[in-house]
Write an enzyme that holds these catalytic residues in place. Structure first.
Site, short mmCIF file in Angstrom:
data_model
loop_
_atom_site.label_atom_id
_atom_site.label_comp_id
_atom_site.label_asym_id
_atom_site.label_seq_id
_atom_site.Cartn_x
_atom_site.Cartn_y
_atom_site.Cartn_z
N SER A 93 0.81 -1.20 0.00
CA SER A 93 0.00 0.00 0.00
C SER A 93 0.86 1.27 0.00
O SER A 93 1.70 1.45 -0.88
CB SER A 93 -0.97 -0.05 1.18
N ASP A 215 -10.25 -4.16 -5.69
CA ASP A 215 -9.53 -3.39 -4.68
C ASP A 215 -10.02 -1.94 -4.75
O ASP A 215 -9.75 -1.23 -5.72
CB ASP A 215 -8.03 -3.47 -4.94
N HIS A 243 -7.61 -5.22 -0.53
CA HIS A 243 -6.38 -4.43 -0.58
C HIS A 243 -5.24 -5.07 0.20
O HIS A 243 -4.14 -4.51 0.21
CB HIS A 243 -6.68 -3.03 -0.02
#
Length: 273
Positions: A93, A215, A243
């Site tokens: 991320s 996502d 995610h």
């Protein structure tokens, strides 16, 4: 305090270093389903980002970490303190863009990047679909400022995106709630409002991108953009939804990472033969 102590660095195994950098609000424990699988072949290094987990309370500085360059420098400091060479940096991320910045600053430290659910910008721009309009982000940040815990409980299921495992959403919400409120707000602003599309230019390090299905934070358009903008990227489209594939689908993510590492090792042998 050394960088190893400041970021609660834990190490296991021997061989080429694999440094794991977690995403927003989490800590190194989120890698527990994935990282141990590499301890027999690699030197596995885990860290807590500033402001997260059990990193030193004073590690997060709103001036130093006003951009992701601060987190990138933290990653570099950990590499230097641990004397890591030829490191494969595995990031999730928001840490994926910190990884890009770290590799641009100190390319001598890293041999490859592995990015889980990356996004160079969460905002939509002309010719680029990051997934959010500015008003969407402003609304999220307003909720976070008003009630940190409400925001955490609201966002965790959206981020996790794994309807069949509510325990993972609860775990993610707990991570978010553990953040100090002012850090949570500041780090979220830096995360959601950053734009690192231009930092992809000229970066030639071998890179694997793992992109998940459905996502919300990093939609398919982002993966397509990365592949078109960054030709050396190897894009792996996972069956995992949401995610956080290292938590929701660790076996799939581990297999993809292992195949990438083996291919990199094979190319290194051939290039030196």
């Amino acid at each position: 305090m050394s960088a190893l102590s400041r970021h609660n660095v834990r190490q296991a195994g021997q061989g080429q270093p694999l440094l794991f950098a977690h995403g927003y609000g989490c800590d190194q424990s989120v890698w527990r389903f994935m990282a141990p699988a590499f301890e027999t072949t690699h030197r596995v290094v885990l860290m807590d980002l500033a402001g997260c987990g059990t990193a030193a309370p004073d590690a997060y500085d709103q001036e130093r970490h006003a951009t992701l360059h601060g987190h990138a420098q933290d990653i570099i400091s950990v590499c230097e303190s641990a004397q890591l060479e030829g490191t494969v940096l595995v990031a999730h991320s928001v840490s994926t863009m910190s990884a890009v910045l770290a590799a641009r600053t100190r390319p001598d430290l890293f041999s490859a990047l592995v990015m889980l659910a990356p996004s160079p910008s969460y905002l939509n721009h002309e010719g680029y679909q990051g997934g959010f309009e500015r008003q969407d982000i402003d609304d999220l940040l307003h909720i976070l400022e008003a009630n940190h815990f409400k925001w955490a409980r609201m966002m965790a299921p959206v981020v996790m995106g794994s309807e069949n495992n509510p325990a993972l959403s609860e775990e993610l919400a707990t991570h978010f709630c553990r953040m100090e409120a002012s850090v949570a707000k500041h780090f979220a602003q830096v995360t959601f409002l950053s734009d690192h599309r231009e930092d992809l230019d000229g970066l030639s390090i071998p890179t694997l991108v793992m992109q998940c299905t459905r996502d919300t934070l990093a939609p398919a358009s982002v993966g397509q953009y990365l592949q078109s903008r960054w030709p050396q990227v190897q894009l792996a489209k996972l069956e995992a939804t949401g995610h956080c594939p290292h938590m929701s689908a660790p076996q799939e993510a581990t297999e993809v990472l292992r195949a990438f590492l083996e291919a990199q090792a094979h190319e290194l042998v051939e290039s030196t033969a």
